[in-house]
Design a protein around this motif. Structure first.
Motif, PDB file in Angstrom:
ATOM      1  N   PRO A  69     -74.102  49.392  63.877  1.00 18.14           N
ATOM      2  CA  PRO A  69     -74.977  48.966  62.766  1.00 18.14           C
ATOM      3  C   PRO A  69     -75.524  47.559  62.996  1.00 18.14           C
ATOM      4  O   PRO A  69     -74.909  46.763  63.724  1.00 18.14           O
ATOM      5  N   THR A  70     -76.662  47.255  62.379  1.00 21.21           N
ATOM      6  CA  THR A  70     -77.162  45.869  62.390  1.00 21.21           C
ATOM      7  C   THR A  70     -76.531  45.074  61.255  1.00 21.21           C
ATOM      8  O   THR A  70     -76.388  43.856  61.337  1.00 21.21           O
ATOM      9  N   HIS A  71     -76.179  45.782  60.149  1.00 19.85           N
ATOM     10  CA  HIS A  71     -75.581  45.150  58.972  1.00 19.85           C
ATOM     11  C   HIS A  71     -74.415  45.994  58.491  1.00 19.85           C
ATOM     12  O   HIS A  71     -74.442  47.224  58.595  1.00 19.85           O
ATOM     13  N   LEU A  72     -73.400  45.330  57.929  1.00 16.26           N
ATOM     14  CA  LEU A  72     -72.279  46.035  57.313  1.00 16.26           C
ATOM     15  C   LEU A  72     -72.070  45.448  55.923  1.00 16.26           C
ATOM     16  O   LEU A  72     -71.891  44.234  55.780  1.00 16.26           O
ATOM     17  N   ILE A  73     -72.136  46.298  54.904  1.00 18.11           N
ATOM     18  CA  ILE A  73     -71.886  45.854  53.523  1.00 18.11           C
ATOM     19  C   ILE A  73     -70.489  46.336  53.135  1.00 18.11           C
ATOM     20  O   ILE A  73     -70.247  47.543  53.033  1.00 18.11           O
ATOM     21  N   HIS A  74     -69.590  45.379  52.947  1.00 19.54           N
ATOM     22  CA  HIS A  74     -68.178  45.708  52.723  1.00 19.54           C
ATOM     23  C   HIS A  74     -67.875  45.736  51.231  1.00 19.54           C
ATOM     24  O   HIS A  74     -67.681  44.696  50.601  1.00 19.54           O
ATOM     25  N   THR A  75     -67.811  46.955  50.671  1.00 16.52           N
ATOM     26  CA  THR A  75     -67.533  47.102  49.237  1.00 16.52           C
ATOM     27  C   THR A  75     -66.110  47.591  48.979  1.00 16.52           C
ATOM     28  O   THR A  75     -65.636  47.506  47.848  1.00 16.52           O
ATOM     29  N   HIS A 112     -74.374  41.706  61.098  1.00 16.44           N
ATOM     30  CA  HIS A 112     -74.443  40.855  59.907  1.00 16.44           C
ATOM     31  C   HIS A 112     -73.486  41.429  58.854  1.00 16.44           C
ATOM     32  O   HIS A 112     -73.716  42.520  58.322  1.00 16.44           O
ATOM     33  N   LEU A 113     -72.420  40.697  58.541  1.00 12.92           N
ATOM     34  CA  LEU A 113     -71.412  41.147  57.570  1.00 12.92           C
ATOM     35  C   LEU A 113     -71.744  40.608  56.184  1.00 12.92           C
ATOM     36  O   LEU A 113     -71.884  39.397  55.998  1.00 12.92           O
ATOM     37  N   ALA A 160     -72.570  36.821  55.003  1.00 13.25           N
ATOM     38  CA  ALA A 160     -72.927  36.431  53.636  1.00 13.25           C
ATOM     39  C   ALA A 160     -71.820  36.924  52.716  1.00 13.25           C
ATOM     40  O   ALA A 160     -71.202  37.961  52.968  1.00 13.25           O
ATOM     41  N   ILE A 161     -71.572  36.156  51.662  1.00 12.66           N
ATOM     42  CA  ILE A 161     -70.610  36.554  50.628  1.00 12.66           C
ATOM     43  C   ILE A 161     -71.376  36.749  49.330  1.00 12.66           C
ATOM     44  O   ILE A 161     -72.120  35.856  48.896  1.00 12.66           O
ATOM     45  N   VAL A 162     -71.229  37.924  48.735  1.00  9.12           N
ATOM     46  CA  VAL A 162     -71.853  38.238  47.448  1.00  9.12           C
ATOM     47  C   VAL A 162     -70.747  38.281  46.404  1.00  9.12           C
ATOM     48  O   VAL A 162     -69.911  39.180  46.427  1.00  9.12           O
ATOM     49  N   ARG A 163     -70.720  37.282  45.513  1.00 13.02           N
ATOM     50  CA  ARG A 163     -69.715  37.285  44.437  1.00 13.02           C
ATOM     51  C   ARG A 163     -70.310  37.937  43.198  1.00 13.02           C
ATOM     52  O   ARG A 163     -71.494  37.725  42.874  1.00 13.02           O
ATOM     53  N   THR A 164     -69.482  38.699  42.499  1.00 13.61           N
ATOM     54  CA  THR A 164     -69.969  39.375  41.303  1.00 13.61           C
ATOM     55  C   THR A 164     -68.913  39.341  40.203  1.00 13.61           C
ATOM     56  O   THR A 164     -67.800  38.861  40.409  1.00 13.61           O
ATOM     57  N   ILE A 165     -69.295  39.874  39.030  1.00 16.95           N
ATOM     58  CA  ILE A 165     -68.445  39.774  37.822  1.00 16.95           C
ATOM     59  C   ILE A 165     -68.537  41.044  36.979  1.00 16.95           C
ATOM     60  O   ILE A 165     -69.644  41.523  36.722  1.00 16.95           O
ATOM     61  N   ALA A 217     -79.258  41.739  52.776  1.00 21.11           N
ATOM     62  CA  ALA A 217     -79.466  42.381  54.079  1.00 21.11           C
ATOM     63  C   ALA A 217     -80.929  42.275  54.509  1.00 21.11           C
ATOM     64  O   ALA A 217     -81.228  41.923  55.658  1.00 21.11           O
ATOM     65  N   ARG A 218     -81.836  42.565  53.589  1.00 22.00           N
ATOM     66  CA  ARG A 218     -83.265  42.580  53.925  1.00 22.00           C
ATOM     67  C   ARG A 218     -83.771  41.209  54.347  1.00 22.00           C
ATOM     68  O   ARG A 218     -84.578  41.075  55.247  1.00 22.00           O
ATOM     69  N   HIS A 219     -83.257  40.172  53.677  1.00 16.94           N
ATOM     70  CA  HIS A 219     -83.681  38.800  53.988  1.00 16.94           C
ATOM     71  C   HIS A 219     -82.858  38.169  55.115  1.00 16.94           C
ATOM     72  O   HIS A 219     -83.082  37.006  55.444  1.00 16.94           O
ATOM     73  N   GLU A 220     -81.901  38.947  55.665  1.00 23.11           N
ATOM     74  CA  GLU A 220     -81.003  38.397  56.696  1.00 23.11           C
ATOM     75  C   GLU A 220     -80.351  37.105  56.197  1.00 23.11           C
ATOM     76  O   GLU A 220     -80.169  36.132  56.938  1.00 23.11           O
ATOM     77  N   ALA A 221     -80.000  37.093  54.921  1.00 26.63           N
ATOM     78  CA  ALA A 221     -79.507  35.868  54.274  1.00 26.63           C
ATOM     79  C   ALA A 221     -78.095  35.526  54.756  1.00 26.63           C
ATOM     80  O   ALA A 221     -77.264  36.402  55.001  1.00 26.63           O
TER      81      ALA A 221
END
Length: 309
Positions: A69-75, A112-113, A160-165, A217-221
């Motif tokens: 993969p180019t990106h991995l979204i770890h949920t 990209h993780l 990148a780290i995505v924090r949520t609530i 992911a789209r913005h390669e942030a």
């Protein structure tokens, strides 16, 4: 350029929302993974599914090597706060060891993780919080998620780290409830419910969280992003909004404080996020809580227009 995105935890609430969102994008090749069987096979037969236990270093290495993969979204994570307090070894394995495995694999293959984290890394003494706020968790779940963040931040690769609530939403073959459906169904059954009014959160619609992960992911942030709504509410205030939307008896909602409940794990009293960074840099635009309630109502075939009281 096409992005090849691998999702861990595709059977979970966020995982399902990501599959629903990303399978529609012609420039995204999607790989769904989960420890259990594929719950989404009938809904999205065209989406590639690969079994993956993220706590196994060997499995992680093999799947990443094959899928590239180019990106991995770890949920995937252990998110039941009280279970984490009571079963700390299992919590550490699922929330930290798994991340160590993914960080190593992603760094080696230049993937990209995008790692999903939580407001529970904070003490709850102040909020809403920016990405620069200092973590100080008050329970073991928060400690494990903070440790995972630190593993990600030490990575030599792109991250990148995505924090949520307080994520709410509805999903296919998904056993857990959420504040909107719990309040609605309890009031419909004529049950009194006690709801805390001394904890503050910015609740997050699952679709908004999926959108936030996709934008990263789209913005390669790179870096940390807070993804939630912008409304700071107590669960009691949320419950009143649910009662109002469905025209149910709000007198059944009893205001309580956190001390009313006996729970193994402490909860932070006041979190909530400032989401200006995600709005500016990613174009993130969340629903209001009322809009989120309306979406859940439609998804559960229970829109305001069609209900009977």
């Amino acid at each position: 350029m096409a992005q090849r995105i691998l999702i861990t935890g595709s059977n979970g609430l966020l995982g399902q929302k990501l599959v629903a969102l990303l399978h529609q994008h012609p420039d995204v090749e999607l790989i769904a993974t989960s420890r259990g069987g594929n719950k989404l096979a009938a809904l999205y037969p065209q989406v590639r599914f690969v079994p993956l236990d993220v706590t196994s270093r060997a499995q992680v290495e093999q799947v990443l090597q094959v899928e590239q993969p180019t990106h991995l979204i770890h949920t995937a994570a252990m998110t039941n706060v009280d279970e984490c307090e009571l079963n700390q070894a299992a919590c550490w394995e699922q929330n930290v060891t798994a991340v160590e495995n993914l960080v190593a694999g992603c760094a080696a293959l230049k993937i990209h993780l995008i790692h999903v984290s939580t407001d529970f890394i904070f003490s709850g003494e102040e909020g809403p919080l920016s990405e620069e706020a200092t973590p100080a968790p008050v329970n073991y779940y928060g400690q494990s998620k903070l440790a995972a963040e630190q593993v990600v931040q030490r990575s030599a690769g792109k991250w990148a780290i995505v924090r949520t609530i307080l994520v709410y939403g509805t999903a296919h073959d998904y056993g857990r409830t959420n504040i909107v459906l719990w309040v609605r169904d309890s009031l419909r059954a004529g049950k009194e419910i006690k709801v805390v009014d001394d904890q503050f959160r910015t609740p997050t619609l699952a679709e908004d969280l999926a959108q936030g992960c996709w934008l990263v992911a789209r913005h390669e942030a790179i870096g940390i992003y807070h993804i939630s709504s912008s409304e700071l509410l107590t669960p009691y205030q949320m419950a009143l909004q649910v009662a109002e939307y469905f025209a149910l008896d709000s007198a059944l909602i009893i205001r309580a404080d956190a001390g009313t409940f006996t729970q193994p794990a402490r909860r932070p009293a006041r979190t909530g996020f400032l989401i200006g960074k995600a709005q500016r840099e990613l174009g993130y635009a969340p629903h209001t809580f009322t809009e989120g309630i309306a979406l859940l109502a439609r998804q559960t075939e229970d829109s305001q227009e069609g209900r009977t009281n």
